[in-house]
Design a protein around this motif. Structure first.
Motif: not given
Length: 311
Positions: A102-111, A232-240
């Motif tokens: 899954d590629k949730p957005r908006p989301h604060r991705y972190s290590i 896939f699943n609009d992952g390009n939109l969470v790259m930033d």
């Protein structure tokens, strides 16, 4: 004047169409096969893709593969079978925001969150008490270092790490130089939403091709599979958002570099010059660049097996 506005309007139409929606590519037979061979588990209401196979009989050794940015677990496909002959269990996952996960957005991705995803997978597979070997690349290296930190400090839910192998991960922030587009995406809140939508296959393949060696470029089919995994699943939109890991490396340098330099866990770092690294180091052919497991799978495996069989 009327003609000028008409011309501007005509030029804006295709740009607007691109910005609003481009259908993602269809999954190739290779991607369909990879997905069908895997499974999903749930992490904080998100579906995480992973693949696991059983291999060497009579061995209890487990290896967990942590992929890099911006690709997925498919990065390991060229070395999967040889690993399967050496280890009892070979496991890989797509991090949250990558590949089939899954590629949730908006989301604060972190290590930190990605490390928790790995710990949750280990628990899901019943390996909490099992000593595991970590083999990582790029983005996965930093996740591995956070897992190492938690292990060395006995954090709740931590992995029991048997060995750690890092490859081409910009471990030392001061030696890592992000590409221009990466800088724009991670630092420009105004431009990022536009750039993530306007980035296309040609831009992606050119940028990714630049980090492969001149004689070890992916095939067109491999480039397209990588791009399809991103889309896939609009992952390009969470790259930033995912690219914030570069800033996180700077902010938490002491934590992660400190874990690497102070641990007693066996480590290995296969790399290509001129990357400055510590610990046990393997140098691959000078024509190999950022993706050694794809560019020189035999050389990469030889270096890894020499390390893993030495203790």
């Amino acid at each position: 004047m009327r003609e000028w506005w008409l011309l501007v309007g005509l030029l804006c139409i295709p740009l607007l169409a691109v910005y609003l929606h481009i259908p993602p590519p269809q999954l190739s037979p290779a991607l369909l096969t990879w997905r069908s061979a895997g499974a999903f588990f749930t992490f904080r209401s998100n579906n995480i893709f992973y693949r696991e196979t059983y291999g060497a009989v009579g061995s209890s050794d487990v290896v967990i593969l942590l992929h890099g940015f911006p690709t997925s677990s498919l990065d390991w496909y060229k070395i999967w079978e040889p690993l399967n002959r050496r280890f009892n269990r070979v496991i890989a996952l797509d991090f949250l925001g990558f590949g089939f996960s899954d590629k949730p957005r908006p989301h604060r991705y972190s290590i930190f969150e990605q490390a928790s995803v790995v710990e949750a997978l280990v628990s899901h597979l019943g390996l909490t008490e099992q000593r595991v070997n970590l083999l990582s690349h790029d983005y996965g290296d930093t996740v591995a270092l956070e897992l190492l930190y938690r292990s060395d400090h006995n954090r709740t839910g931590h992995l029991t790490i048997n060995s750690l192998c890092l490859s081409n991960g910009g471990i030392f922030p001061e030696t890592h130089h992000p590409r221009f587009l990466q800088k724009l995406l991670k630092d420009s809140s105004f431009l990022s939403p536009v750039l993530t939508r306007l980035t296309n296959y040609m831009v992606f393949s050119k940028g990714l091709g630049d980090v492969f060696g001149p004689y070890t470029q992916p095939t067109d089919a491999e480039f397209l599979d990588m791009w399809t995994g991103v889309r896939f699943n609009d992952g390009n939109l969470v790259m930033d958002s995912i690219l914030q890991f570069i800033n996180q490396r700077d902010e938490h340098r002491d934590r992660w570099v400190g874990a690497l330099t102070s641990t007693f866990i066996p480590e290995s770092i296969p790399f290509v010059p001129p990357n400055p690294m510590l610990s046990t180091v393997s140098v691959l052919d000078e024509h190999i660049s950022h993706y050694p497991q794809l560019e020189d799978p035999t050389g990469f495996l030889n270096a890894y097996f020499s390390f893993i069989n030495a203790f």
